[in-house]
Design a protein around this motif. Structure first.
Motif, short mmCIF file in Angstrom:
data_model
loop_
_atom_site.label_atom_id
_atom_site.label_comp_id
_atom_site.label_asym_id
_atom_site.label_seq_id
_atom_site.Cartn_x
_atom_site.Cartn_y
_atom_site.Cartn_z
N ASP A 4 -16.56 -35.56 43.42
CA ASP A 4 -15.93 -35.73 44.72
C ASP A 4 -16.76 -36.64 45.62
N LEU A 5 -18.10 -36.56 45.51
CA LEU A 5 -18.95 -37.43 46.32
C LEU A 5 -18.88 -38.87 45.82
N ALA A 6 -18.84 -39.03 44.50
CA ALA A 6 -18.73 -40.38 43.95
C ALA A 6 -17.42 -41.02 44.38
N ALA A 7 -16.35 -40.24 44.38
CA ALA A 7 -15.04 -40.78 44.78
C ALA A 7 -15.01 -41.10 46.27
N THR A 404 -21.83 -37.19 58.61
CA THR A 404 -20.91 -37.01 57.49
C THR A 404 -21.68 -36.70 56.21
N LEU A 405 -22.77 -37.42 55.99
CA LEU A 405 -23.58 -37.21 54.78
C LEU A 405 -24.21 -35.83 54.78
N ASP A 423 -29.13 -34.14 43.49
CA ASP A 423 -27.91 -34.54 42.78
C ASP A 423 -27.13 -35.64 43.50
N SER A 424 -27.70 -36.15 44.59
CA SER A 424 -27.01 -37.19 45.36
C SER A 424 -27.86 -38.45 45.49
N ALA A 449 -21.46 -48.91 46.09
CA ALA A 449 -22.57 -47.97 46.15
C ALA A 449 -22.82 -47.31 44.80
N VAL A 450 -21.78 -47.15 43.99
CA VAL A 450 -21.93 -46.59 42.64
C VAL A 450 -21.34 -47.58 41.65
#
Length: 450
Positions: A4-7, A404-405, A423-424, A449-450
């Motif tokens: 979900d964070l990657a998306a 937000t982060l 993990d982030s 970013a990824v």
């Protein structure tokens, strides 16, 4: 990794933060006259680093994001090297010989396609014009496919002690798709030749996210790389920007892995290198435990500049050559991008500075914070803000991106101390971007970013 964070955050285009502010914010307001003033203000007992950009290759790799062109003859490189020697004389004349040089980096392009005697002459000019520290690190970027034995001898004779070899991928399918066929044996021969000549510091550059690349092919490249046991590895995500690099249009967009697959590739490479005994240094570097970069990471003295992570502690970087960027306490400067314009400026006995950026007090504060985040995956704002006369709480309250982060669990905040969750860490550029006051308007120039 949380999908979900990657998306949510991985699709945003962000700088790599090898400088702050980043190069898209440079302007012609800082030109040759300003750079000349900044050079004359350098204290005679200062330390500095030198960067030389050699914008030539034998063939164009389609993934390349560098400022380079194809040169199949020796003459253009000899003419260009003469301009470099003239620029060295011009710059050194403004700062004097008292400034100590601790690091030299030759980047490209492919610096080692110049004739050995040309490189020897260039090193001679550097030594005649600057005061090189006996322990200076002298590094050069190398394409193993074009490295000849006489060039290895010239590098060793010139004092080169670190070599950065482009590997990218050993998968033939990937190599065909990026126009870079490079066998393991020729890479191994280059490494062996360099080590036999006494050039002991060996770096490999790997790339993930290339066309047709898979987790399995990435791991196979790592396995073969480990057979050669480089001291350091840089592992970069491919930045696909065909609107700005026309040769990248030869790469089929449909053959590129998506953000989730890119992350799986990065994670697989990281896991394999750590399992093999390497320490992760920042976002994308890996080093053996006794390497100077790993030691700097552990000591909290790691830095970041235009070559990525570095042990270079100097705040002065003098750039030479077309498109080369320099950094001084007052700000950044960049030479003419096009080789012909650069050579014409130097031939006119003037600095080739085309643009730059004069730092504000706020820029210096944010640059220090961003560098620590990129190097340490966290930052204590109290001492940094104290040095710059800023209240950390006021600053934190003015950062909506950071809130937000924190809400997403990417960043933990304890007072004025921030840390990126384990993990982030793949989103560390997103954390750095929270402090970037210049970010809006330049996203299309950066990689995801990824």
């Amino acid at each position: 990794m949380r999908p979900d964070l990657a998306a949510r955050h991985g699709q945003e285009r962000l700088p790599r933060y090898t400088s702050y502010p980043t190069a898209p914010h440079f302007s012609a307001a800082v030109g040759a006259d300003v750079y000349g003033q900044w050079l004359r203000a350098i204290p005679h007992d200062a330390s500095a680093s030198l960067y030389f950009h050699i914008p030539f290759c034998r063939a164009m790799c389609w993934y390349c994001g560098c400022n380079t062109s194809v040169a199949r003859r020796a003459e253009p490189l000899a003419v260009y090297a003469a301009a470099l020697r003239a620029e060295i004389e011009h710059v050194s004349g403004k700062i004097g010989r008292g400034v100590r040089i601790d690091h030299i980096h030759f980047g490209g392009g492919t610096p080692t396609i110049m004739a050995p005697e040309t490189f020897v002459d260039l090193m001679g000019s550097i030594r005649n014009s600057f005061s090189l520290s006996p322990e200076a690190e002298i590094a050069v970027e190398i394409d193993p496919r074009t490295l000849a034995p006489d060039m290895i001898d010239a590098l060793a004779g010139g004092g080169v002690n670190r070599a950065s070899l482009g590997v990218q991928s050993f998968d033939p399918a990937v190599q065909r798709a990026i126009n870079r066929m490079q066998g393991f044996d020729e890479t191994a021969a280059a490494v062996d030749g360099l080590r036999q000549a006494g050039i002991g510091g060996i770096n490999f550059d790997l790339i993930y996210g290339l066309p047709h690349q898979t987790v399995a092919s990435c791991l196979d490249t790592v396995r073969q790389s480990l057979d050669l046991r480089p001291d350091r590895l840089s592992v970069f995500g491919y930045a696909h920007v065909p609107a700005f690099k026309k040769h990248q249009r030869k790469i089929d967009d449909a053959s590129l892995p998506d953000s989730l697959e890119r992350h799986h590739q990065a994670e697989a490479i990281s896991g394999a290198l750590i399992a093999a005994g390497y320490l992760q240094v920042g976002l994308d570097h890996f080093a053996l435990p006794d390497d100077a970069m790993a030691l700097a990471r552990q000591a909290g003295t790691l830095r970041r500049n235009f070559q990525g992570y570095t042990t270079d502690a100097s705040d002065i970087l003098l750039g030479f050559g077309a498109s080369a960027i320099g950094r001084l306490p007052q700000g950044y400067v960049q030479n003419q991008v096009h080789t012909r314009a650069y050579q014409q400026s130097i031939a006119g006995d003037k600095l080739a500075t085309a643009r730059g950026y004069a730092l504000t007090d706020d820029d210096r504060l944010r640059a220090e914070i961003i560098e620590r985040i990129m190097c340490d995956f966290g930052v204590d704002l109290d001492p940094i803000c104290a040095r710059h006369g800023v209240d950390p709480e006021t600053m934190l309250n003015a950062l909506p991106r950071l809130r937000t982060l924190i809400a997403d669990g990417i960043v933990a905040c304890d007072g004025a101390s921030l840390s990126v969750a384990d993990d982030s860490r793949f989103l560390v550029r997103s954390v750095a971007a929270a402090f970037d006051a210049h970010l809006d308007g330049a996203a299309r120039l950066h990689s995801r970013a990824v």
